[in-house]
Design a protein around this motif. Sequence first.
Motif, mmCIF file in Angstrom:
data_model
loop_
_atom_site.group_PDB
_atom_site.id
_atom_site.type_symbol
_atom_site.label_atom_id
_atom_site.label_comp_id
_atom_site.label_asym_id
_atom_site.label_seq_id
_atom_site.Cartn_x
_atom_site.Cartn_y
_atom_site.Cartn_z
ATOM 1 N N SER A 150 0.833 -1.194 0.000
ATOM 2 C CA SER A 150 0.000 0.000 0.000
ATOM 3 C C SER A 150 0.871 1.248 0.000
ATOM 4 C CB SER A 150 -0.926 -0.005 1.219
ATOM 5 O OG SER A 150 -0.174 0.070 2.414
ATOM 6 N N LEU A 151 0.220 2.380 -0.251
ATOM 7 C CA LEU A 151 0.882 3.684 -0.268
ATOM 8 C C LEU A 151 0.375 4.539 0.887
ATOM 9 C CD1 LEU A 151 0.296 4.644 -4.003
ATOM 10 C CD2 LEU A 151 2.471 3.961 -2.991
ATOM 11 N N ARG A 152 1.223 5.396 1.389
ATOM 12 C CA ARG A 152 0.790 6.386 2.377
ATOM 13 C C ARG A 152 0.050 7.487 1.613
ATOM 14 N NH1 ARG A 152 1.914 8.658 7.399
ATOM 15 N NH2 ARG A 152 2.100 10.925 7.385
ATOM 16 N N ASP A 153 -1.134 7.816 2.072
ATOM 17 C CA ASP A 153 -1.933 8.882 1.463
ATOM 18 C C ASP A 153 -1.325 10.217 1.879
ATOM 19 O OD1 ASP A 153 -3.862 10.590 0.458
ATOM 20 O OD2 ASP A 153 -5.540 9.599 1.454
ATOM 21 N N GLU A 154 -0.923 11.022 0.912
ATOM 22 C CA GLU A 154 -0.302 12.316 1.201
ATOM 23 C C GLU A 154 -1.320 13.384 1.591
ATOM 24 O OE1 GLU A 154 2.926 12.681 1.615
ATOM 25 O OE2 GLU A 154 3.114 10.549 1.123
ATOM 26 N N ASP A 155 -2.613 13.107 1.401
ATOM 27 C CA ASP A 155 -3.661 14.025 1.839
ATOM 28 C C ASP A 155 -3.907 13.740 3.314
ATOM 29 O OD1 ASP A 155 -6.140 15.164 2.563
ATOM 30 O OD2 ASP A 155 -6.886 15.048 0.504
ATOM 31 N N GLY A 156 -3.268 14.530 4.178
ATOM 32 C CA GLY A 156 -3.316 14.280 5.616
ATOM 33 C C GLY A 156 -4.712 14.306 6.206
ATOM 34 N N GLY A 157 -5.557 15.202 5.737
ATOM 35 C CA GLY A 157 -6.923 15.273 6.252
ATOM 36 C C GLY A 157 -7.715 14.027 5.921
ATOM 37 N N ARG A 158 -7.624 13.564 4.692
ATOM 38 C CA ARG A 158 -8.337 12.345 4.280
ATOM 39 C C ARG A 158 -7.802 11.139 5.048
ATOM 40 N NH1 ARG A 158 -8.054 11.891 -1.741
ATOM 41 N NH2 ARG A 158 -5.884 11.428 -1.326
ATOM 42 N N ARG A 159 -6.488 11.089 5.205
ATOM 43 C CA ARG A 159 -5.875 9.977 5.939
ATOM 44 C C ARG A 159 -6.374 9.957 7.385
ATOM 45 N NH1 ARG A 159 -0.872 11.184 5.060
ATOM 46 N NH2 ARG A 159 -0.531 12.226 7.031
ATOM 47 N N ARG A 160 -6.374 11.117 8.050
ATOM 48 C CA ARG A 160 -6.820 11.179 9.453
ATOM 49 C C ARG A 160 -8.295 10.823 9.586
ATOM 50 N NH1 ARG A 160 -3.221 15.284 9.303
ATOM 51 N NH2 ARG A 160 -4.768 16.883 8.821
ATOM 52 N N ARG A 161 -9.151 11.351 8.707
ATOM 53 C CA ARG A 161 -10.592 11.049 8.765
ATOM 54 C C ARG A 161 -10.832 9.548 8.638
ATOM 55 N NH1 ARG A 161 -10.695 15.367 5.408
ATOM 56 N NH2 ARG A 161 -10.953 14.064 3.564
ATOM 57 N N ASN A 162 -10.184 8.929 7.684
ATOM 58 C CA ASN A 162 -10.399 7.497 7.461
ATOM 59 C C ASN A 162 -9.791 6.648 8.557
ATOM 60 O OD1 ASN A 162 -11.914 6.859 4.878
ATOM 61 N ND2 ASN A 162 -10.557 8.518 4.269
ATOM 62 N N ARG A 163 -8.649 7.054 9.074
ATOM 63 C CA ARG A 163 -8.048 6.282 10.168
ATOM 64 C C ARG A 163 -8.912 6.344 11.418
ATOM 65 N NH1 ARG A 163 -3.585 3.841 10.284
ATOM 66 N NH2 ARG A 163 -3.046 4.356 12.411
ATOM 67 N N ARG A 164 -9.539 7.491 11.689
ATOM 68 C CA ARG A 164 -10.429 7.591 12.863
ATOM 69 C C ARG A 164 -11.568 6.582 12.763
ATOM 70 N NH1 ARG A 164 -9.627 13.278 12.817
ATOM 71 N NH2 ARG A 164 -11.421 13.545 11.466
ATOM 72 N N VAL A 165 -12.162 6.476 11.578
ATOM 73 C CA VAL A 165 -13.252 5.516 11.378
ATOM 74 C C VAL A 165 -12.706 4.093 11.418
ATOM 75 C CG1 VAL A 165 -14.989 4.658 9.735
ATOM 76 C CG2 VAL A 165 -14.681 7.135 10.061
ATOM 77 N N MET A 166 -11.589 3.862 10.709
ATOM 78 C CA MET A 166 -11.034 2.516 10.592
ATOM 79 C C MET A 166 -10.670 1.923 11.953
ATOM 80 S SD MET A 166 -7.506 1.201 8.851
ATOM 81 C CE MET A 166 -6.694 2.572 9.570
#
Length: 175
Positions: A150-166
């Motif tokens: 997998s790749l690290r998502d460079e869009d920090g906001g999208r990454r944080r939002r999805n990690r909170r749910v995940m």
Amino acid sequence: MARPYYFAYGSNLHPLRLRLRTPSARLFGRAQLRGHRLRFHKRGRDGSAKCDAWRTGRSEDVVHGVVYRVARRDRLDLDRAEDLGRGYDRVRRWVSVNGRTRAVFTYVARPEAIVDDLMPFDWYLGYVLRGARHQGLPGAYVSGLDRVESLRDEDGGRRRRNRRVMLRSRPFRRR
């Protein structure tokens, strides 16, 4: 009117992700879709790879997932989340669930959305892995998912939002 049966095999395995998309979803059981193979080759709106139940026609190929009952009113929201008509098509398939064959709807990648050299973002793969573990999918199948790059998502906001749910999950009630 009866609730349709939906076969989830990708990020919608994660209970909270699906609940946010379709609040009426109720877990029916673990299922297997024969003659298909899980591939990460569908281009998402964010440019990364998403899951696809790729039809091979070979009986030894199996996509593991779960079946949910979903209210018809929520199916339209799920269609939007799955980018129906642009990224995925909604199709009817037959799965084995609880020892019986059942007709379900699911989503498969449209041919024009398939790109073989993409990788999923880490948070997306996290949804799939955590969902597969939460749903009790076979260990060898989960181990195969764990080997997907997998790749690290460079869009920090999208990454944080999805990690909170995940990182959160709520169990589904069976129906």
